[in-house]
Design a protein around this motif. Structure first.
Motif, PDB file in Angstrom:
ATOM      1  N   ARG A 153       0.824  -1.166  -0.018  1.00 19.82           N
ATOM      2  CA  ARG A 153       0.068   0.210   0.080  1.00 19.82           C
ATOM      3  C   ARG A 153       0.933   1.066   0.128  1.00 19.82           C
ATOM      4  O   ARG A 153       0.416   2.333  -0.514  1.00 19.82           O
ATOM      5  CB  ARG A 153      -0.941   0.001   1.076  1.00 19.82           C
ATOM      6  CG  ARG A 153      -2.007   1.345   1.409  1.00 19.82           C
ATOM      7  CD  ARG A 153      -2.646   0.802   2.948  1.00 19.82           C
ATOM      8  NE  ARG A 153      -1.479   1.591   3.817  1.00 19.82           N
ATOM      9  CZ  ARG A 153      -1.792   2.860   3.924  1.00 19.82           C
ATOM     10  NH1 ARG A 153      -2.020   3.315   3.259  1.00 19.82           N
ATOM     11  NH2 ARG A 153      -0.662   2.896   4.968  1.00 19.82           N
ATOM     12  N   HIS A 213      -7.061  -2.960  -1.222  1.00 21.26           N
ATOM     13  CA  HIS A 213      -6.224  -1.100  -1.618  1.00 21.26           C
ATOM     14  C   HIS A 213      -5.749  -1.731  -3.739  1.00 21.26           C
ATOM     15  O   HIS A 213      -5.723  -0.999  -4.001  1.00 21.26           O
ATOM     16  CB  HIS A 213      -4.857  -1.802  -1.363  1.00 21.26           C
ATOM     17  CG  HIS A 213      -5.621  -1.600   0.285  1.00 21.26           C
ATOM     18  ND1 HIS A 213      -6.064  -0.315   1.188  1.00 21.26           N
ATOM     19  CD2 HIS A 213      -5.478  -2.417   1.176  1.00 21.26           C
ATOM     20  CE1 HIS A 213      -5.834  -0.436   2.282  1.00 21.26           C
ATOM     21  NE2 HIS A 213      -5.919  -2.214   2.882  1.00 21.26           N
ATOM     22  N   VAL A 248       0.241   2.751  -3.255  1.00 21.88           N
ATOM     23  CA  VAL A 248      -1.170   3.610  -3.510  1.00 21.88           C
ATOM     24  C   VAL A 248      -1.045   4.549  -3.999  1.00 21.88           C
ATOM     25  O   VAL A 248      -0.280   4.947  -3.308  1.00 21.88           O
ATOM     26  CB  VAL A 248      -2.531   3.019  -2.699  1.00 21.88           C
ATOM     27  CG1 VAL A 248      -3.363   4.606  -2.766  1.00 21.88           C
ATOM     28  CG2 VAL A 248      -3.042   2.657  -1.886  1.00 21.88           C
ATOM     29  N   GLY A 293      -2.557  -0.164  -7.468  1.00 19.20           N
ATOM     30  CA  GLY A 293      -2.952   0.229  -6.616  1.00 19.20           C
ATOM     31  C   GLY A 293      -3.659   1.210  -7.073  1.00 19.20           C
ATOM     32  O   GLY A 293      -4.805   1.655  -8.113  1.00 19.20           O
TER      33      GLY A 293
END
Length: 252
Positions: free
Chosen positions: A193, A224, A197, A250
């Motif tokens: 993450r 996610h 992301v 992401g």
């Protein structure tokens, strides 16, 4: 439980386009730690990569099937990128910055550097890093001749400070056989993450299913990331399943 029987992790070897094993050999040294030196011939660059294994030191010092599958795909990608399952991930032209998570012996990252001419950072737990350093230096000539470079650093999953040290500016993240202990699912997802992301970075993960509970990792990860399948190996050598190569991107 019967569904959770472990699949032999040595069941997949490197294969060429005709599904025959690539040329490789293993030598055992008469050393206190019983090290093995495994040589893998890469057809795409006509060179051999040598990897030190230390089986007595634990799982991180051994070669796993998903790693050999990813190595074979990287080798084939260099030969014929147009028809490669990895063509949507590894762009041609400018060298890419690649990060490997849970590198273990480092073979995937080293081969990526050699076949793609990329700058690759190998990472694993601190006690694994010395062997990564050994293997990186042992193959510096092969990697350098292709214009690649390999560095190494400790990275504990779930540790934001470790991520900050290595940075987040990577084009691609790779890993193989990193989904096995369920207590590591959350730390691995947290590291991904932090790295994926809000970025264009892509994560490529080669995985061989061993346990039914692994579906929990993918269920958590899909909160996610968008996940799709790039490639599936046919089962071989008595295995019930083959290695699957996933792409994570992401969300947001």
């Amino acid at each position: 439980m019967e569904d959770d029987d472990e699949i032999n992790r040595f069941s997949n070897l490197l294969t060429d386009e005709d599904n025959k094993p690539n040329a490789f050999s293993t030598e055992q040294n008469d050393s206190p730690n019983h090290e093995l030196l495994q040589k893998h011939f890469l057809r795409s660059i006509q060179s051999t990569v040598t990897i030190r294994l230390l089986p007595s030191e634990g799982l991180s010092f051994q070669l796993w099937p998903a790693a050999t599958s990813l190595v074979a795909l990287l080798d084939s990608h260099r030969i014929n990128p147009t028809n490669s399952p990895l063509s949507t991930v590894f762009a041609t032209g400018a060298p890419m910055r690649i990060l490997e998570l849970g590198s273990g012996t480092g073979i995937v990252g080293i081969v990526a550097a050699a076949t793609l001419g990329s700058d690759v950072t190998l990472t694993d737990l601190p006690h694994v890093v010395p062997n990564l350093k050994f293997n990186a230096k042992a193959n510096a000539g092969v990697v350098g001749s292709s214009g690649g470079n390999v560095t190494f650093a400790p990275l504990r999953w779930g540790d934001a400070a470790d991520v900050e040290v290595i940075g987040r500016e990577f084009d691609v993240i790779v890993a193989s056989d990193v989904v096995y202990h369920d207590h590591l699912y959350e730390p691995l997802i947290e590291t991904l993450r932090l790295l994926l992301v809000g970025k264009k970075t892509v994560f490529v993960m080669a995985h061989m299913k061993r346990w039914k509970k692994e579906c929990v990792f993918f269920k958590k990860a899909r909160k996610h990331f968008c996940i799709d399948v790039l490639h599936v190996d046919a089962p071989c050598n008595g295995s019930r399943v083959g290695v699957v190569v996933y792409r994570f991107v992401g969300k947001g």
